[in-house]
Design an enzyme around this catalytic site. Structure first.
Site, PDB file in Angstrom:
ATOM      1  CG  HIS A 148      -3.610  -3.391   2.820  1.00 29.20           C
ATOM      2  ND1 HIS A 148      -2.617  -2.961   3.668  1.00 29.20           N
ATOM      3  CD2 HIS A 148      -4.225  -2.275   2.361  1.00 29.20           C
ATOM      4  CE1 HIS A 148      -2.634  -1.634   3.731  1.00 29.20           C
ATOM      5  NE2 HIS A 148      -3.594  -1.192   2.950  1.00 29.20           N
TER       6      HIS A 148
ATOM      7  CD  GLU B 235      -1.482  -6.198   4.851  1.00 28.16           C
ATOM      8  OE1 GLU B 235      -1.143  -6.483   3.677  1.00 28.16           O
ATOM      9  OE2 GLU B 235      -1.592  -5.023   5.259  1.00 28.16           O
TER      10      GLU B 235
ATOM     11  CB  CYS C 223      -1.001  -0.034   1.142  1.00 30.19           C
ATOM     12  SG  CYS C 223      -2.394   1.051   0.778  1.00 30.19           S
TER      13      CYS C 223
HETATM   14  N1  GLN Z   1      -1.657   6.920   2.675  1.00 25.12           N
HETATM   15  C1  GLN Z   1      -1.854   6.141   1.494  1.00 25.12           C
HETATM   16  C2  GLN Z   1      -3.220   6.360   0.889  1.00 25.12           C
HETATM   17  O1  GLN Z   1      -4.117   6.823   1.545  1.00 25.12           O
HETATM   18  C3  GLN Z   1      -1.615   4.665   1.765  1.00 25.12           C
HETATM   19  C4  GLN Z   1      -2.658   4.058   2.658  1.00 25.12           C
HETATM   20  C5  GLN Z   1      -2.208   2.752   3.292  1.00 25.12           C
HETATM   21  O2  GLN Z   1      -1.042   2.419   3.294  1.00 25.12           O
HETATM   22  N2  GLN Z   1      -3.142   2.005   3.842  1.00 25.12           N
HETATM   23  O3  GLN Z   1      -3.434   6.052  -0.239  1.00 25.12           O
END
Ligand code: GLN
Length: 533
Positions: free
Chosen positions: A504, A506, A379
């Site tokens: 994600h 995970e 992410c």
């Molecule tokens: N801050 C980034 C976004 O909002 C990544 C978010 C995250 O890592 N969950 O896109």
């Protein structure tokens, strides 16, 4: 429907979630479908707006609901897919009741905690239970007995206890038995917390005692006598390194027999897969070390699902992963960051928000790419890998994300629908989305498939104007959404393992069914270690 309610006493953080998840696992091993519900007595509608330093990571369900990390334990232990309905917060309950009041549906009544709020709680619990094909519904009441916030939930549960058959309802209370410096276990905190529960009209059927060491029969008998439960219903749950061992520990203490007798359930089968997995993992001696570069490293629970996903992958690969937590801000002030990475076999940059520590993470990514150390970016870790590639490969020196500051080259930017949002809660791109994988890429080898579904939680994305500029010298976006304009996976050819995902992975990893990117990452880290020694 059978109900098992889990409450907690003495203090928070004793592992109520893991205890309930373990009871669910045990019953599943005996042949029963189970369905968990988590009650969070906070006013937040969901966990999405909360800082991980307060409650640990925000876990994301397939339907995009942002929830407490305990739901992650339930999904992993019980191998179920949960939705919005499986998490009931005070915010959800009260807003539903208040909306109904505004619609005039209470027909002139005074709307009160009892019966209106408690009815809403019971209705929500029973609706979820009845809709599922489970035989047993497990309900965890967050917080500690005595907290003002949890009162309406405990009252609702008390009413359910009266309304259900004796053999359909069981209350499990989790407490702490501290040891004195002389090594003597003390039962008074347990007695007091059971007293608090009984003052609310609830009598526990089973008391699970968390402690440093196992409790002997004398202590258990004492607790049984003072707390009005059967001696065999006092379950000792001492500390253990491996949370996946907890179902086995509890079962050895006789919890399954007691619950099944009380609920009049027969053993339908005896599935041993779980205990075999724990045995296998216990026998492992091989070890790798992985750097996790984040900004909430002071509280490991902030990265709980990542830790678990690594464990699932490692057990499968026959090794253990030792995480090395690196606070990314420390990399920013360091001239030579090789000292941080000299002893690691992989570098993982997890999700995150905001500018603090972001440049340190970019330095870590550059180091892993240049030194051919296996890298997994998740992410925010993916977005920073895109920035790193834009700056150092594509030559866009000031490339950045608009989340992090002003830039001439906003390679990561808000999508139009994310601009000018007045609501912050629940408005990110959340939950399951399809990802289409490009042929002949690392991504295709990792997943063994051209189309996958993974969970998301982000607001910012790769700016499509920069895709062509970034995709050069081996940098490839190997996964996108259906339109092909939303980037989901980045990889670098010619590197032993450089893999970053906007999603994600995970959150979908399970014991015995590791997430493919984690499996491939651990495999690459083992190879990296072997080649160096
Ligand atoms: N801050 C980034 C976004 O909002 C990544 C978010 C995250 O890592 N969950 O896109």
């Amino acid at each position: 429907m059978k109900y098992i309610v889990v409450t907690g006493g003495v203090m928070s953080g004793l592992g109520k979630g893991i205890t309930m998840a373990s009871i669910g696992r045990i019953l599943k091993n005996k042949g029963y479908e189970v369905i968990p519900i988590k009650i969070d007595p906070y006013i937040n509608i969901d966990a999405g707006t909360m800082n991980p330093y307060q409650h640990g990571e925000v876990y994301v369900l397939g339907d995009g609901t942002e929830v407490d990390l305990d739901l992650g334990h339930y999904e992993r232990f019980m191998d179920v897919e949960l939705t919005r309905e499986h998490n009931i917060t005070t915010g959800v309950v009260y807003s539903a009741v208040i909306e109904r009041e505004r619609r005039g549906e209470y027909l002139g009544q005074t709307v009160q905690i009892i019966p209106h709020i408690t009815d809403e709680i019971k209705t929500r619990i029973r609706r979820v239970a009845d809709k599922s094909d489970a035989a047993i519904c497990l309900i965890e009441i967050g917080g500690t007995v005595g907290d003002i916030e949890s009162m309406p939930f405990l009252e609702a549960v008390r009413q359910m206890h009266c309304e259900e058959e004796e053999s359909d309802f069981i209350l499990v209370h989790l407490t702490l038995v501290p040891f004195t410096t002389l090594g003597e276990p003390k039962t008074k905190p347990t007695q007091h917390s059971v007293k608090a529960l009984r003052e609310l009209g609830l009598q526990p059927d089973i008391i699970v005692c968390r402690s440093r060491e196992a409790l002997n029969d004398t202590v258990k008998r004492k607790i049984a006598m003072f707390c009005n439960v059967k001696p065999e219903a006092v379950i000792s749950a001492p500390d253990t390194d491996d949370i996946y061992e907890v179902p086995l520990l509890l079962e050895r203490e006789g919890i399954a027999t007691y619950i099944m007798n009380r609920l009049r359930l027969k053993v339908l089968r005896n599935d041993l897969k779980w205990s075999e997995m724990v045995e296998r993992s216990r026998a492992i001696t091989d070890n790798i070390k992985v750097a996790i570069v984040g900004k909430y490293t002071g509280l490991e629970d902030s990265y709980l699902s990542i830790k678990e996903a690594m464990k699932h992958a490692a057990t499968e690969m026959g090794c253990k992963v030792e995480p090395k937590w690196i606070e990314s801000e420390n990399l920013e002030s360091s001239e030579d960051i090789s000292v941080f990475f000299g002893d690691v076999h992989g570098v993982l940059v997890p999700g995150g928000f905001g500018v603090r520590g972001a440049e340190g993470k970019i330095k870590a990514i550059e180091y892993a790419r240049a030194n051919k150390i296996p890298f997994l970016g998740l992410c925010f870790g993916f977005q920073l890998a895109v920035i790193e590639a834009a700056r150092h490969i594509a030559g866009l020196e000031d490339a950045n994300s608009t989340e992090l500051g002003e830039t001439q080259h906003p390679v990561i930017d808000l999508q139009p629908e994310q601009k000018n949002l007045s609501l912050k809660g629940g408005t990110m791109r959340l939950g399951d989305y399809e990802i289409f994988i490009r042929a002949d890429t690392l991504a295709e080898r990792v997943y063994g498939s051209k189309k996958i579904i993974e969970r998301h939680r982000h607001r910012y994305e790769v700016n499509p104007d920069y895709i062509d500029l970034i995709e050069q010298k081996g940098v490839v976006f190997s996964g996108t959404d259906r339109s092909g304009l939303r980037m989901e996976i980045l990889e670098v050819e010619g590197h032993p393992f450089f893999f970053a995902t906007q999603f994600h992975p995970e959150f979908k990893s399970r014991p015995g069914k590791p997430s493919p990117p984690f499996r491939a990452f651990v495999e690459a880290a083992m190879r990296y270690r072997d080649e160096r020694t």
